[in-house]
Write a protein that holds these residues in place. Structure first.
Motif, mmCIF file in Angstrom:
data_model
loop_
_atom_site.group_PDB
_atom_site.id
_atom_site.type_symbol
_atom_site.label_atom_id
_atom_site.label_comp_id
_atom_site.label_asym_id
_atom_site.label_seq_id
_atom_site.Cartn_x
_atom_site.Cartn_y
_atom_site.Cartn_z
ATOM 1 N N ARG A 79 51.796 73.178 49.755
ATOM 2 C CA ARG A 79 51.029 72.453 50.769
ATOM 3 C C ARG A 79 49.613 72.987 50.785
ATOM 4 O O ARG A 79 49.385 74.197 50.764
ATOM 5 C CB ARG A 79 51.667 72.620 52.137
ATOM 6 C CG ARG A 79 50.757 72.255 53.316
ATOM 7 C CD ARG A 79 51.514 72.140 54.628
ATOM 8 N NE ARG A 79 52.061 70.813 54.773
ATOM 9 C CZ ARG A 79 52.944 70.472 55.707
ATOM 10 N NH1 ARG A 79 53.388 71.383 56.549
ATOM 11 N NH2 ARG A 79 53.395 69.240 55.799
ATOM 12 N N GLY A 80 48.635 72.092 50.839
ATOM 13 C CA GLY A 80 47.240 72.477 50.981
ATOM 14 C C GLY A 80 46.878 72.618 52.443
ATOM 15 O O GLY A 80 47.352 71.859 53.289
ATOM 16 N N VAL A 81 46.048 73.617 52.749
ATOM 17 C CA VAL A 81 45.609 73.843 54.132
ATOM 18 C C VAL A 81 44.099 74.022 54.152
ATOM 19 O O VAL A 81 43.547 74.817 53.390
ATOM 20 C CB VAL A 81 46.284 75.084 54.760
ATOM 21 C CG1 VAL A 81 45.987 75.145 56.254
ATOM 22 C CG2 VAL A 81 47.785 75.073 54.517
ATOM 23 N N PHE A 82 43.447 73.263 55.025
ATOM 24 C CA PHE A 82 41.996 73.302 55.187
ATOM 25 C C PHE A 82 41.682 73.946 56.526
ATOM 26 O O PHE A 82 42.217 73.537 57.562
ATOM 27 C CB PHE A 82 41.433 71.873 55.139
ATOM 28 C CG PHE A 82 39.974 71.756 55.472
ATOM 29 C CD1 PHE A 82 39.007 71.775 54.479
ATOM 30 C CD2 PHE A 82 39.552 71.605 56.798
ATOM 31 C CE1 PHE A 82 37.659 71.656 54.791
ATOM 32 C CE2 PHE A 82 38.212 71.487 57.119
ATOM 33 C CZ PHE A 82 37.271 71.513 56.111
ATOM 34 N N TYR A 83 40.833 74.975 56.499
ATOM 35 C CA TYR A 83 40.446 75.675 57.727
ATOM 36 C C TYR A 83 38.941 75.526 57.935
ATOM 37 O O TYR A 83 38.154 75.719 57.004
ATOM 38 C CB TYR A 83 40.744 77.175 57.623
ATOM 39 C CG TYR A 83 42.197 77.541 57.496
ATOM 40 C CD1 TYR A 83 42.943 77.906 58.617
ATOM 41 C CD2 TYR A 83 42.831 77.543 56.258
ATOM 42 C CE1 TYR A 83 44.278 78.272 58.494
ATOM 43 C CE2 TYR A 83 44.166 77.898 56.131
ATOM 44 C CZ TYR A 83 44.887 78.262 57.260
ATOM 45 O OH TYR A 83 46.198 78.615 57.148
ATOM 46 N N ASP A 84 38.537 75.190 59.161
ATOM 47 C CA ASP A 84 37.146 75.363 59.545
ATOM 48 C C ASP A 84 37.110 75.803 61.002
ATOM 49 O O ASP A 84 38.148 76.160 61.570
ATOM 50 C CB ASP A 84 36.297 74.112 59.255
ATOM 51 C CG ASP A 84 36.534 72.968 60.228
ATOM 52 O OD1 ASP A 84 37.388 73.104 61.138
ATOM 53 O OD2 ASP A 84 35.874 71.921 60.071
ATOM 54 N N ARG A 85 35.957 75.793 61.616
ATOM 55 C CA ARG A 85 35.818 76.350 62.953
ATOM 56 C C ARG A 85 36.262 75.394 64.054
ATOM 57 O O ARG A 85 36.208 75.738 65.230
ATOM 58 C CB ARG A 85 34.364 76.792 63.174
ATOM 59 C CG ARG A 85 34.000 77.999 62.330
ATOM 60 C CD ARG A 85 32.513 78.285 62.346
ATOM 61 N NE ARG A 85 32.209 79.534 61.688
ATOM 62 C CZ ARG A 85 32.115 79.697 60.377
ATOM 63 N NH1 ARG A 85 32.296 78.658 59.562
ATOM 64 N NH2 ARG A 85 31.839 80.877 59.855
ATOM 65 N N SER A 86 36.691 74.200 63.695
ATOM 66 C CA SER A 86 37.148 73.242 64.686
ATOM 67 C C SER A 86 38.610 72.868 64.542
ATOM 68 O O SER A 86 39.219 72.415 65.501
ATOM 69 C CB SER A 86 36.301 71.957 64.616
ATOM 70 O OG SER A 86 34.971 72.191 65.033
#
Length: 540
Positions: A79-86
């Motif tokens: 599974r791909g996971v995208f993280y940012d500050r929101s």
């Protein structure tokens, strides 16, 4: 910029407030726990926690970046996971045992390899050797308590920022001075910089000690420069003293995310559920940290300065800081004196717009220093000035408990981390209980290190003010509940007396705090403003 696409059918899973704003995890309709029923029990939760830690470290302590992409792999499941500050965005599960999913995964890897540094999250404008030749990167050496490995990669790089409408300016980056320990890197990154044109004689930054501060605030958040401009407009005549306690900003700029960025795509998909941010840069005067102080009295004066400055900003330009922390209290040396400077107004707000802010954004601040009430899931705001004053109390408490001097941190080899040290890593539920054991306990006592023993009386007096205030608040709430029940039962009820929530019934006001802090070890500190000098009857 190539588009990054994970899978269709994303939905919002939760809304968990963290630090300066709310953060959401967005996922496919089937949760990871459902998808991984065939795997070991609890794997999904542990894997999420581990990846979240990697992402947090990369965003908080790595090269300046806006987002981070990781893959969680269990045997043949990916599974791909995208993280940012929101937000945290998870793709659907790919089963590498299936040829179709293997093809999708290989194309994802190919696409990621072809992305530009900006598309991979690196803040645009940086020019450093490893971006041109990744082979120059070396595995970092042993961990350093004082500096993260990526700091060496930032130092010596060049940063080009927009200047005016069409021009740019380039600075050379020196030492990294500060990195926020906040969740998912929501705090600033501060670096010492030098203008490359310095020495030309025409540069307005020539001869000045400069820092570049990068942050990622909400796009709708007013800039620190806007707040400081309003403060300078008011700081004239007998109010000019406050300029010694405010940061000097030379230039400020915002960089919006492009229409092709992952952030713009998430905003299009999730609308109001996703908070759009900007990369905000500020070129400002270099200040000194609390570790530059040499004596206990200097520390006391700086904290007293912060309270005086905070009160002035609240009363005259009517600005509430909302993020008091150890890293936001700085020192300015001028004409042989040291002044406390209230820095980092990134999360500040105008008092007249407090009611317009959504309740999810009241919960601002840096967790170890946030006010007791703000850790409660039932707290609905608003952020009051007393919450900032309570944060000052925690800054003092942690400093004098965890440091043997302004420069030396105490180590606790026999018992592990001090309980206050753990506040940097603990969640709101734990912090609510631990801070409640301080502000609501009649027998609480501080245990400052010997160097800071003079702060014992301050801490006891401030804690007692909070204690009496919360006793009064709880009694007021009980009276309101009783009155409401009487009305519902058509019974006669006594009127509920007015309770000033801004000051906890008068127990924790500016006047109460100043009455404690204007003396240290029975000696007067410097009271800066004429207003407080009159109230305290201090000779001018």
């Amino acid at each position: 910029m190539p588009k990054i696409s994970f899978s269709k059918g994303f939905t919002r899973r939760s809304n968990t407030p963290v630090q300066s704003t709310s953060s959401s995890r967005v996922s496919s309709q089937d949760t990871f726990e459902d998808d991984l029923k065939r795997t070991k029990k609890g794997l999904a939760k542990k894997a999420r926690q581990q990846l979240g830690g990697y992402a947090r470290d990369a965003i908080s302590f790595g090269f300046p970046r806006s987002h981070f992409i990781l893959f969680i792999v269990d045997s043949q499941l990916v599974r791909g996971v995208f993280y940012d500050r929101s937000a945290i965005v998870e793709s659907g599960i790919l089963d590498l045992g299936k040829s179709k999913d293997r093809l999708i995964f290989s194309k994802m890897i190919q696409q990621l390899r072809g992305l530009s540094p900006e598309a991979l999250g690196i803040v645009p404008g940086f020019n450093t050797s490893f971006m041109k030749d990744p082979t120059t990167l070396q595995y970092p050496g042993p961990a350093n308590d004082n500096e993260h490995p990526s700091s060496g990669k930032i130092q010596g790089s060049f940063y080009t920022c927009p200047y005016g409408k069409k021009e740019t300016r380039t600075v050379k980056v020196g030492r990294v001075l500060f990195r926020s320990n906040g969740i998912f890197g929501q705090g600033p990154l501060v670096m010492r910089v030098k203008c490359v044109c310095e020495g030309s004689g025409q540069c307005v930054w020539c001869g000045k000690k400069l820092v570049l501060k990068l942050s990622w605030p909400s796009k709708t958040q007013a800039s620190e420069k806007t707040f400081m401009y309003e403060c300078k407009e008011k700081a004239t005549g007998e109010h000019a003293w406050v300029l010694n306690h405010l940061p000097e900003i030379y230039y400020s700029f915002d960089i919006d995310f492009s229409a092709e960025s992952p952030q713009a795509q998430l905003k299009e998909i999730f609308g109001e559920k996703y908070e759009m941010r900007v990369v905000r840069g500020i070129i400002m005067e270099e200040l000194h940290p609390l570790s530059s102080l040499e004596t206990e009295r200097e520390c006391a004066q700086v904290f007293y300065d912060i309270v005086q400055c905070h009160h002035w900003a609240w009363k005259y330009p009517q600005i509430l800081h909302r993020d008091i922390s150890e890293g936001n209290i700085m020192v300015r040396e001028k004409n042989g004196q040291k002044y406390g400077v209230l820095n980092d107004w990134d999360l500040a707000s105008w008092l007249n717009t407090q009611n317009e802010v959504s309740t999810s954004k009241f919960r601002t601040g840096t967790k170890p220093y946030m006010a007791y009430e703000q850790h409660s899931s039932q707290w609905q705001g608003p952020h009051r000035f007393r919450h900032d004053l309570e944060s000052v109390f925690y800054v003092i408490l942690l400093l004098v408990s965890l440091y043997s001097s302004p420069t030396e941190k105490v180590r606790f080899p026999s018992t592990g981390d001090h309980r206050y040290e753990r506040w940097h890593k603990q969640d709101d539920g734990v912090l609510l209980g631990q801070k409640g054991n301080i502000v609501c306990a009649g027998n609480w006592q501080p245990f400052p290190q010997p160097f800071f023993s003079g702060f014992n009386s301050w801490l006891i007096a401030l804690q007692r003010s909070l204690l009496y205030g919360f006793i009064g608040l709880n009694m007021h709430i009980m009276m309101e509940i009783d009155a409401q029940q009487a009305r519902e039962n058509n019974e006669e009820s006594m009127g509920v007396p007015y309770f000033d929530d801004d000051t906890l019934g008068g127990h924790f006001s500016y006047e109460k705090v100043v009455s404690v802090m204007h003396r240290f070890k029975k000696e007067e500190l410097n009271t800066r403003g004429r207003e407080w000098q009159k109230i305290l009857q201090v000779p001018v």
